[in-house]
Design a protein around this motif. Structure first.
Motif, PDB file in Angstrom:
ATOM      1  N   LYS A  74       0.834  -1.216   0.000  1.00  0.00           N
ATOM      2  CA  LYS A  74       0.000   0.000   0.000  1.00  0.00           C
ATOM      3  C   LYS A  74       0.862   1.257   0.000  1.00  0.00           C
ATOM      4  O   LYS A  74       0.595   2.216  -0.733  1.00  0.00           O
ATOM      5  CB  LYS A  74      -0.918   0.010   1.233  1.00  0.00           C
ATOM      6  CG  LYS A  74      -2.238  -0.653   1.017  1.00  0.00           C
ATOM      7  CD  LYS A  74      -3.283  -0.278   2.063  1.00  0.00           C
ATOM      8  CE  LYS A  74      -2.773  -0.306   3.465  1.00  0.00           C
ATOM      9  NZ  LYS A  74      -3.818   0.024   4.453  1.00  0.00           N
ATOM     10  N   SER A  75       1.887   1.238   0.829  1.00  0.00           N
ATOM     11  CA  SER A  75       2.754   2.420   0.884  1.00  0.00           C
ATOM     12  C   SER A  75       3.465   2.652  -0.448  1.00  0.00           C
ATOM     13  O   SER A  75       3.650   3.806  -0.874  1.00  0.00           O
ATOM     14  CB  SER A  75       3.779   2.264   2.010  1.00  0.00           C
ATOM     15  OG  SER A  75       4.642   1.170   1.758  1.00  0.00           O
ATOM     16  N   ILE A  76       3.828   1.561  -1.141  1.00  0.00           N
ATOM     17  CA  ILE A  76       4.467   1.707  -2.456  1.00  0.00           C
ATOM     18  C   ILE A  76       3.497   2.315  -3.452  1.00  0.00           C
ATOM     19  O   ILE A  76       3.838   3.235  -4.208  1.00  0.00           O
ATOM     20  CB  ILE A  76       4.976   0.330  -2.951  1.00  0.00           C
ATOM     21  CG1 ILE A  76       6.122  -0.161  -2.063  1.00  0.00           C
ATOM     22  CG2 ILE A  76       5.422   0.414  -4.405  1.00  0.00           C
ATOM     23  CD1 ILE A  76       6.566  -1.581  -2.366  1.00  0.00           C
ATOM     24  N   VAL A  77       2.255   1.811  -3.454  1.00  0.00           N
ATOM     25  CA  VAL A  77       1.239   2.340  -4.380  1.00  0.00           C
ATOM     26  C   VAL A  77       0.947   3.803  -4.068  1.00  0.00           C
ATOM     27  O   VAL A  77       0.783   4.634  -4.981  1.00  0.00           O
ATOM     28  CB  VAL A  77      -0.048   1.482  -4.297  1.00  0.00           C
ATOM     29  CG1 VAL A  77      -1.174   2.116  -5.112  1.00  0.00           C
ATOM     30  CG2 VAL A  77       0.220   0.070  -4.776  1.00  0.00           C
ATOM     31  N   MET A  78       0.891   4.152  -2.794  1.00  0.00           N
ATOM     32  CA  MET A  78       0.632   5.539  -2.410  1.00  0.00           C
ATOM     33  C   MET A  78       1.739   6.463  -2.916  1.00  0.00           C
ATOM     34  O   MET A  78       1.462   7.578  -3.395  1.00  0.00           O
ATOM     35  CB  MET A  78       0.509   5.642  -0.886  1.00  0.00           C
ATOM     36  CG  MET A  78      -0.759   4.999  -0.329  1.00  0.00           C
ATOM     37  SD  MET A  78      -0.739   4.829   1.485  1.00  0.00           S
ATOM     38  CE  MET A  78      -0.659   6.562   1.966  1.00  0.00           C
ATOM     39  N   GLU A 106      -4.460   6.321   1.264  1.00  0.00           N
ATOM     40  CA  GLU A 106      -4.332   4.934   1.743  1.00  0.00           C
ATOM     41  C   GLU A 106      -5.520   4.090   1.310  1.00  0.00           C
ATOM     42  O   GLU A 106      -5.358   2.946   0.891  1.00  0.00           O
ATOM     43  CB  GLU A 106      -4.204   4.940   3.268  1.00  0.00           C
ATOM     44  CG  GLU A 106      -4.025   3.541   3.874  1.00  0.00           C
ATOM     45  CD  GLU A 106      -3.862   3.570   5.380  1.00  0.00           C
ATOM     46  OE1 GLU A 106      -3.841   2.478   5.992  1.00  0.00           O
ATOM     47  OE2 GLU A 106      -3.773   4.679   5.945  1.00  0.00           O
ATOM     48  N   GLU A 107      -6.729   4.660   1.388  1.00  0.00           N
ATOM     49  CA  GLU A 107      -7.925   3.921   0.987  1.00  0.00           C
ATOM     50  C   GLU A 107      -7.903   3.597  -0.496  1.00  0.00           C
ATOM     51  O   GLU A 107      -8.244   2.482  -0.915  1.00  0.00           O
ATOM     52  CB  GLU A 107      -9.170   4.730   1.333  1.00  0.00           C
ATOM     53  CG  GLU A 107     -10.471   4.008   1.015  1.00  0.00           C
ATOM     54  CD  GLU A 107     -11.694   4.810   1.408  1.00  0.00           C
ATOM     55  OE1 GLU A 107     -12.818   4.348   1.119  1.00  0.00           O
ATOM     56  OE2 GLU A 107     -11.529   5.912   1.982  1.00  0.00           O
ATOM     57  N   GLU A 108      -7.488   4.570  -1.307  1.00  0.00           N
ATOM     58  CA  GLU A 108      -7.418   4.339  -2.754  1.00  0.00           C
ATOM     59  C   GLU A 108      -6.354   3.301  -3.097  1.00  0.00           C
ATOM     60  O   GLU A 108      -6.538   2.480  -4.008  1.00  0.00           O
ATOM     61  CB  GLU A 108      -7.113   5.656  -3.477  1.00  0.00           C
ATOM     62  CG  GLU A 108      -8.264   6.656  -3.427  1.00  0.00           C
ATOM     63  CD  GLU A 108      -7.861   8.016  -3.973  1.00  0.00           C
ATOM     64  OE1 GLU A 108      -8.736   8.702  -4.534  1.00  0.00           O
ATOM     65  OE2 GLU A 108      -6.675   8.379  -3.842  1.00  0.00           O
ATOM     66  N   HIS A 154      -7.049  -0.248  -4.923  1.00  0.00           N
ATOM     67  CA  HIS A 154      -6.300  -0.641  -6.112  1.00  0.00           C
ATOM     68  C   HIS A 154      -5.797  -2.086  -5.969  1.00  0.00           C
ATOM     69  O   HIS A 154      -5.922  -2.880  -6.916  1.00  0.00           O
ATOM     70  CB  HIS A 154      -5.110   0.312  -6.316  1.00  0.00           C
ATOM     71  CG  HIS A 154      -4.203  -0.104  -7.428  1.00  0.00           C
ATOM     72  ND1 HIS A 154      -4.524   0.057  -8.761  1.00  0.00           N
ATOM     73  CD2 HIS A 154      -2.964  -0.707  -7.413  1.00  0.00           C
ATOM     74  CE1 HIS A 154      -3.539  -0.415  -9.510  1.00  0.00           C
ATOM     75  NE2 HIS A 154      -2.579  -0.875  -8.707  1.00  0.00           N
ATOM     76  N   LEU A 155      -5.247  -2.427  -4.813  1.00  0.00           N
ATOM     77  CA  LEU A 155      -4.782  -3.792  -4.566  1.00  0.00           C
ATOM     78  C   LEU A 155      -5.938  -4.796  -4.649  1.00  0.00           C
ATOM     79  O   LEU A 155      -5.810  -5.868  -5.259  1.00  0.00           O
ATOM     80  CB  LEU A 155      -4.114  -3.891  -3.190  1.00  0.00           C
ATOM     81  CG  LEU A 155      -2.813  -3.109  -2.982  1.00  0.00           C
ATOM     82  CD1 LEU A 155      -2.365  -3.233  -1.526  1.00  0.00           C
ATOM     83  CD2 LEU A 155      -1.732  -3.611  -3.913  1.00  0.00           C
TER      84      LEU A 155
END
Length: 240
Positions: free
Chosen positions: A196-200, A207-209, A213-214
């Motif tokens: 999540k942190s990588i995607v953010m 964080e919710e988005e 996505h995951l």
């Protein structure tokens, strides 16, 4: 008496006879029930014992004791209960693992002869105390056994020690299975949080988005969210 009344009277007579016979039959049945001797109730203990014997017939048991009078008695009892018993003596350098239950004489260096790690037994272990010396409680503790039987053994102590040891071992297995599932869940949570942190960072989303996505990626590919998270982490590490 009029001839026309005869059929009706005959019919009433038949009805009365049938009713009387029916009442007599009911009375006889009641009397039979009262006088019939009651069948003895099935003994639950005996039924359970037979069921236990059928299940236990598949058990493979290693018996590591000296075949003196006490050892021979224990072996006979286990065989009488239709277990498959294999005898070992002296105590081998390593306790065999390919058995359902191992009865082993309590010796000073027994903990070093046990091949599995504490808390991860490969078989149910029952310690055999010869009853000649004082009990070494520390030694018993270090063996982490599932049961203990004292010589001279009896039929009751034999089946009791075996049943308790087997149930203890199976309970441990169930607990280990639950712990492994919990550990896997925790690892997945940590992996998802890292992904999540990588995607953010990469997509500059909340964080919710990032979590959505995951989840969407997992649903599209029909895999777990943990698998998607692992793929993202691996890709990120490859790209530097």
């Amino acid at each position: 008496m009029a001839t026309g009344d005869l059929p009706g009277k005959r019919h009433k007579l038949k009805v009365l006879l049938k009713t009387g016979l029916h009442k007599m039959t009911n009375v006889e049945v009641l009397k039979e029930r009262r006088t019939r001797p009651q069948q003895p109730a099935t003994r639950t203990g005996a039924t359970n014992s037979r069921s236990h014997d059928r299940v236990a017939a598949d058990l493979q048991i290693a018996l590591i004791v000296e075949l003196d009078a006490d050892g021979a008695f224990l072996m006979r009892e286990l065989q009488r209960l239709r277990y498959t018993v294999r005898h070992f003596w002296p105590v081998p350098a390593q306790i065999p693992e390919n058995f359902d239950v191992v009865y082993c004489t309590l010796v000073e260096d027994l903990p070093r002869r046990i091949p599995w790690l504490p808390g991860e037994p490969a078989t149910a272990l029952v310690l055999v105390d010869k009853g000649r010396d004082a009990l070494n409680l520390k030694l018993i503790h270090n063996c982490a056994a599932h049961g203990l039987i004292h010589f001279p053994a009896t039929a009751r102590s034999t089946i009791s020690s075996l049943t308790m040891a087997r149930e203890h071992f199976l309970y441990e297995q169930r607990l280990r299975g639950r712990i492994e599932k919990l550990d896997e869940s925790l690892r997945t949570v940590r992996t998802v949080e890292r992904a999540k942190s990588i995607v953010m960072q990469v997509k500059r989303v909340s964080e919710e988005e990032a979590f959505n996505h995951l989840r969407n990626q997992a649903m599209e590919r029909r895999v777990t969210i943990g698998a998607v998270a692992n793929a993202i982490i691996d890709s990120h590490e490859l790209l530097g």
